[in-house]
Design a protein around this motif. Structure first.
Motif, PDB file in Angstrom:
ATOM      1  N   TYR A 181      -3.958  55.516  12.749  1.00  0.00           N
ATOM      2  CA  TYR A 181      -5.314  56.075  12.689  1.00  0.00           C
ATOM      3  C   TYR A 181      -5.948  56.061  14.079  1.00  0.00           C
ATOM      4  O   TYR A 181      -6.631  57.009  14.486  1.00  0.00           O
ATOM      5  N   LYS A 182      -5.712  54.958  14.815  1.00  0.00           N
ATOM      6  CA  LYS A 182      -6.333  54.825  16.143  1.00  0.00           C
ATOM      7  C   LYS A 182      -5.916  55.981  17.055  1.00  0.00           C
ATOM      8  O   LYS A 182      -6.660  56.399  17.931  1.00  0.00           O
ATOM      9  N   VAL A 184     -14.660  68.032  24.490  1.00  0.00           N
ATOM     10  CA  VAL A 184     -15.751  67.907  23.510  1.00  0.00           C
ATOM     11  C   VAL A 184     -15.182  67.365  22.197  1.00  0.00           C
ATOM     12  O   VAL A 184     -14.025  67.626  21.848  1.00  0.00           O
ATOM     13  N   THR A 185     -16.006  66.620  21.467  1.00  0.00           N
ATOM     14  CA  THR A 185     -15.585  66.122  20.149  1.00  0.00           C
ATOM     15  C   THR A 185     -15.621  67.248  19.123  1.00  0.00           C
ATOM     16  O   THR A 185     -16.588  67.995  19.051  1.00  0.00           O
ATOM     17  N   LEU A 230     -13.167  64.796  13.611  1.00  0.00           N
ATOM     18  CA  LEU A 230     -13.785  63.474  13.407  1.00  0.00           C
ATOM     19  C   LEU A 230     -13.977  63.195  11.928  1.00  0.00           C
ATOM     20  O   LEU A 230     -13.760  62.077  11.452  1.00  0.00           O
ATOM     21  N   ILE A 249     -25.391  73.939  16.947  1.00  0.00           N
ATOM     22  CA  ILE A 249     -25.073  72.757  17.763  1.00  0.00           C
ATOM     23  C   ILE A 249     -25.751  71.525  17.168  1.00  0.00           C
ATOM     24  O   ILE A 249     -25.138  70.445  17.078  1.00  0.00           O
ATOM     25  N   ARG A 250     -27.014  71.695  16.741  1.00  0.00           N
ATOM     26  CA  ARG A 250     -27.725  70.541  16.161  1.00  0.00           C
ATOM     27  C   ARG A 250     -27.020  70.076  14.890  1.00  0.00           C
ATOM     28  O   ARG A 250     -26.838  68.887  14.652  1.00  0.00           O
ATOM     29  N   ARG A 264     -23.888  70.441  14.185  1.00  0.00           N
ATOM     30  CA  ARG A 264     -22.622  69.811  14.582  1.00  0.00           C
ATOM     31  C   ARG A 264     -22.885  68.377  15.042  1.00  0.00           C
ATOM     32  O   ARG A 264     -22.152  67.436  14.685  1.00  0.00           O
ATOM     33  N   ASN A 265     -23.944  68.193  15.822  1.00  0.00           N
ATOM     34  CA  ASN A 265     -24.284  66.845  16.302  1.00  0.00           C
ATOM     35  C   ASN A 265     -24.613  65.915  15.137  1.00  0.00           C
ATOM     36  O   ASN A 265     -24.208  64.749  15.120  1.00  0.00           O
ATOM     37  N   ASP A 266     -25.354  66.448  14.148  1.00  0.00           N
ATOM     38  CA  ASP A 266     -25.707  65.623  12.979  1.00  0.00           C
ATOM     39  C   ASP A 266     -24.457  65.207  12.224  1.00  0.00           C
ATOM     40  O   ASP A 266     -24.332  64.053  11.780  1.00  0.00           O
ATOM     41  N   ILE A 315     -21.432  64.900  13.391  1.00  0.00           N
ATOM     42  CA  ILE A 315     -20.695  63.902  14.175  1.00  0.00           C
ATOM     43  C   ILE A 315     -21.354  62.536  14.023  1.00  0.00           C
ATOM     44  O   ILE A 315     -20.666  61.519  13.838  1.00  0.00           O
ATOM     45  N   GLU A 316     -22.659  62.500  14.108  1.00  0.00           N
ATOM     46  CA  GLU A 316     -23.378  61.221  14.002  1.00  0.00           C
ATOM     47  C   GLU A 316     -23.141  60.574  12.639  1.00  0.00           C
ATOM     48  O   GLU A 316     -22.931  59.372  12.537  1.00  0.00           O
ATOM     49  N   ASN A 341     -19.744  59.115  12.639  1.00  0.00           N
ATOM     50  CA  ASN A 341     -19.719  57.897  13.467  1.00  0.00           C
ATOM     51  C   ASN A 341     -20.294  56.713  12.684  1.00  0.00           C
ATOM     52  O   ASN A 341     -19.744  55.604  12.740  1.00  0.00           O
ATOM     53  N   ASN A 342     -21.398  56.956  11.978  1.00  0.00           N
ATOM     54  CA  ASN A 342     -22.024  55.865  11.197  1.00  0.00           C
ATOM     55  C   ASN A 342     -21.087  55.377  10.106  1.00  0.00           C
ATOM     56  O   ASN A 342     -20.973  54.171   9.853  1.00  0.00           O
ATOM     57  N   ILE A 385     -17.806  55.557  10.069  1.00  0.00           N
ATOM     58  CA  ILE A 385     -16.698  54.801  10.691  1.00  0.00           C
ATOM     59  C   ILE A 385     -17.164  53.402  11.061  1.00  0.00           C
ATOM     60  O   ILE A 385     -16.460  52.407  10.810  1.00  0.00           O
ATOM     61  N   GLN A 445     -28.920  66.266  24.120  1.00  0.00           N
ATOM     62  CA  GLN A 445     -28.532  65.730  22.803  1.00  0.00           C
ATOM     63  C   GLN A 445     -27.005  65.704  22.670  1.00  0.00           C
ATOM     64  O   GLN A 445     -26.426  64.726  22.172  1.00  0.00           O
ATOM     65  N   GLU A 463     -21.802  62.746  22.488  1.00  0.00           N
ATOM     66  CA  GLU A 463     -20.461  62.494  23.023  1.00  0.00           C
ATOM     67  C   GLU A 463     -20.328  61.042  23.446  1.00  0.00           C
ATOM     68  O   GLU A 463     -19.300  60.391  23.190  1.00  0.00           O
TER      69      GLU A 463
END
Lengths: 555, 132
Positions: free
Chosen positions: A308-309, A320-321, A326, A460-461, A463-465, A467-468, A471-472, A474, B33, B38
């Protein structure tokens, strides 16, 4: 037609009767008020029918737990009663209600004085008040009596428990029967009291007896004490096992109860050991559980974590992520965590089984050791054994199964479809906002250009949400993982230790039985105390000492 | 050209400039942002990798410890169990007692306290013994 003529006849008869009666307003008001009262009582006693509204309300109540109050139910009944039914029924109900209310109003304003001057009114009111007062007093007295009875019962229960504890002390100190506190209860107190009396009288008889009687009295005493041990002490020690596995406890006590019922105390002394089948089954079960623990089933899931790592979550040459990659990675982590969690749950099942086996072997050891002590006491004329006890610890899981559950908000977040809402917003705005529509028609390039930028910005916003969120998710999973894995290792260690103890007690019990059995035969079956040698006693005591140490071992 | 047309001709470029500035500001915010996201993603990645590596390593060490400890005890106890079984079969009381002594000598000591100490030492980052 017949019905219509019948109703017409009734109405005409009623009108004639009314004219003939020559009643005044007062009398008619009282009549209609009484009818209103009857209607009110009927409504109070009726239950809501099975109408659609009632079904809906019942459904809501069932889902939400909301219970209608009595007053709400009456409103439902009243509405229902006035809206269902035939036309004539409605005329009667509404007619009675309207006339009754008007009559009541008239009575209140004009009839109160007349009513108060009637002796019958005061008799009725006085009687009703008297009855109500009496009922109220009775309820209060009854409540007080119940409280007092409860206090008395509690006091008597405390005294009873105290006297039971005194009985337990006497059994332990005077009769040398090991017994845990709380062994005596309402179920067996009478038996215990009479048994203690019998034991005490036999003991005093033994003290004053000659050598001829002594052996018989010792046996009688030993049998009575054995009965108390099996009826009171051993069941008390088996309570924990009963909570885990009542069927197992019933199986253990079946031959014991049969022997007690037939007063065959020699048979009782031999009920302790399992037959060869049960003994071999025990070791097969232990081997199987140990093999499962040794298999290390958590390891493959943790190995997967290494793969997984290495999962790449970037795009555009690693610049870019990628939110979808993810999201995939978070999903993989979630899957691995759930698999590891199921291993932990499997360990909890193993724990239940092993705890049951541990308790059972400890009870068997407690029983065997008592019989050994009894035998030594008879041979050596000792009075030992009061300090016999049973170890009680069991395998615990360090983490509750609830503690290893997670909320997976956001693991599946991705941007698909989210940004397109901004495009549909443009068309919505154009169709609803005339000024904006006019501006868009005159400045199409600007509007579309701005919209395109807004579309990209929103994408983009989003996509950022996404990803966040991932992340939370994970973070949450990786935070919980070490705790669960540590708890798994700790549980595994406890189980291995418990299996070790169960095996040792079972083996030691067999060894002890081999030494105990021949001496038991000499004393209880052949009835020949003199044939017991010092070597026999030394062997028995030596075996008991080691067996006691093994059986009292804690995790 | 009337007054209204003259005013709209002067106002239009100013309104256009305001719109451009607004767009540039939004783009700058978006870029900032994205950079933050990132950075956070990289932080979570690095942290989770370290945590997972640590968890797996600790689990493996615990497994090795348990296998070694209980393995050794099992071997020793098995010898005493075999001796006991033989003694029971032969009816040899002295051997039975000797075997029971051997079993109690091992079983009465718990390896769990050693395991707890091992885990405590492992978790103590100041412990020099585990600094390879």
């Amino acid at each position: 037609m017949k019905k219509f003529l019948l109703y017409l006849a009734v109405i005409v008869a009623a009108i004639i009767l009314i004219c003939k009666l020559d009643w005044g307003i007062m009398q008619w008001s009282i009549l209609f008020s009484i009818l209103l009262g009857v209607r009110a009582v009927k409504l109070a006693l009726m239950s809501p029918g099975d109408t659609l509204d009632n079904k809906i309300l019942n459904g809501i109540s069932h889902l939400t737990g909301y219970q209608m109050s009595w007053w709400e139910e009456r409103q439902l009944v009243a509405v229902e009663d006035y809206t269902t039914g035939s036309v004539k029924g409605l005329i009667y109900k509404w007619g009675v209600t309207i006339l009754g209310v008007l009559s009541l109003v008239y009575l209140i304003f004009h009839g109160i004085g007349w009513l108060f001057s009637q002796p019958i009114f005061w008799i009725v009111v006085g009687s009703v008040a008297g009855v109500v007062l009496l009922v109220f007093l009775c309820i209060k007295l009854r409540k007080r009596a119940i409280e007092k009875a409860a206090e008395e019962a509690e006091k008597r229960e405390i005294e009873f428990v105290s006297s039971c504890n005194n009985l337990v002390d006497e059994f332990v100190n005077a009769a040398n029967i090991p017994m845990p506190v709380g062994a005596i209860s309402h179920d067996n107190v009478d038996f215990c009291a009479s048994a203690l009396e019998e034991i005490k009288s036999t003991m005093s008889e033994l003290q004053g007896s000659g050598a001829d009687n002594a052996v018989a009295l010792k046996k009688k005493l030993a049998d009575k004490k054995l009965e108390v041990f099996y009826k009171v002490s051993l069941p008390a020690q088996s309570k924990e096992l009963y909570e885990i596995n009542p069927i197992q406890v019933n199986l253990i006590f079946k031959p014991i109860n049969e022997a007690i019922a037939s007063s065959d105390f020699n048979k009782l002394r031999l009920s302790m050991n399992e037959n060869d089948n049960a003994y071999n089954n025990l070791f097969r079960t232990l081997d199987r559980q140990k093999a499962l623990l040794d298999d290390n089933t958590m390891a493959p899931h943790l190995d997967e974590l290494n793969k997984y790592k290495d999962m790449d979550t970037t795009t555009l040459g690693g610049l870019v992520t990628s939110s979808s990659k993810l999201a995939d990675k978070a999903r993989v982590l979630k899957r691995i965590y759930e698999a590891a969690k199921s291993e932990y749950e499997e360990l909890a099942n193993t724990r239940n089984l092993v705890n049951c086996l541990l308790e059972k072997q400890r009870i068997a050891a407690y029983e065997s050791l008592y019989l050994g002590v009894e035998l030594v006491n008879i041979i050596r004329d000792n009075a030992g054994g009061r300090g016999l006890s049973k170890a009680d610890d069991v395998v615990e899981m360090h983490l509750n199964l609830n503690d290893v559950n997670l909320e997976y908000a956001g693991v599946d977040s991705d941007i698909k479809g989210l940004a397109f809402s901004s495009v549909s917003n443009l068309f919505d705005r154009m169709s609803s906002d005339d000024r904006f529509y006019n501006y868009a028609v005159e400045n199409p390039k600007e509007v579309l250009g701005n919209q395109a930028l807004e579309f990209i910005g929103q994408a983009i916003r989003d996509r950022n949400d996404a990803i966040e969120s991932n992340n939370n998710a994970i973070e949450q999973i990786v935070n919980k993982l070490p705790e669960m894995v540590d708890a798994y290792s700790a549980g595994q260690a406890q189980l291995l230790r418990a299996i070790e103890i169960v095996r040792s007690i079972a083996k030691a019990n067999r060894g002890f039985d081999k030494i105990y059995r021949p001496i038991y035969e000499k004393v209880f079956v052949q009835d020949d105390l003199s044939s017991v040698t010092m070597a026999d006693v030394q062997a028995l005591v030596g075996a008991m000492k080691e067996f006691n140490a093994i059986s009292k071992t804690t995790l | 050209m009337n007054d209204e047309e003259m005013i709209s001709e002067e106002v239009a470029p100013v309104e256009g400039n305001n719109q451009v500035f607004g767009l540039m500001h939004s783009a700058a915010n978006l870029y900032s942002q994205c950079m933050q996201v990132e950075a956070r993603t990289e932080q979570v990645r690095a942290w989770s990798e370290a945590k997972i590596t640590e968890t797996v390593a600790k689990y493996r060490s615990c497994q090795d410890f348990l296998n070694f400890t209980f393995g050794e005890r099992d071997r020793a106890l098995s010898k005493h169990y075999d001796l006991l079984d033989k003694a029971v079969a032969d009816g040899d009381r002295e051997l039975i007692i000797a075997a029971l002594k051997g079993i109690s000598g091992i079983v009465t000591s718990s390896p769990l306290s050693d395991f707890d100490s091992f885990v405590q030492l492992y978790n103590d980052t100041n412990q020099p013994l585990l600094d390879f």
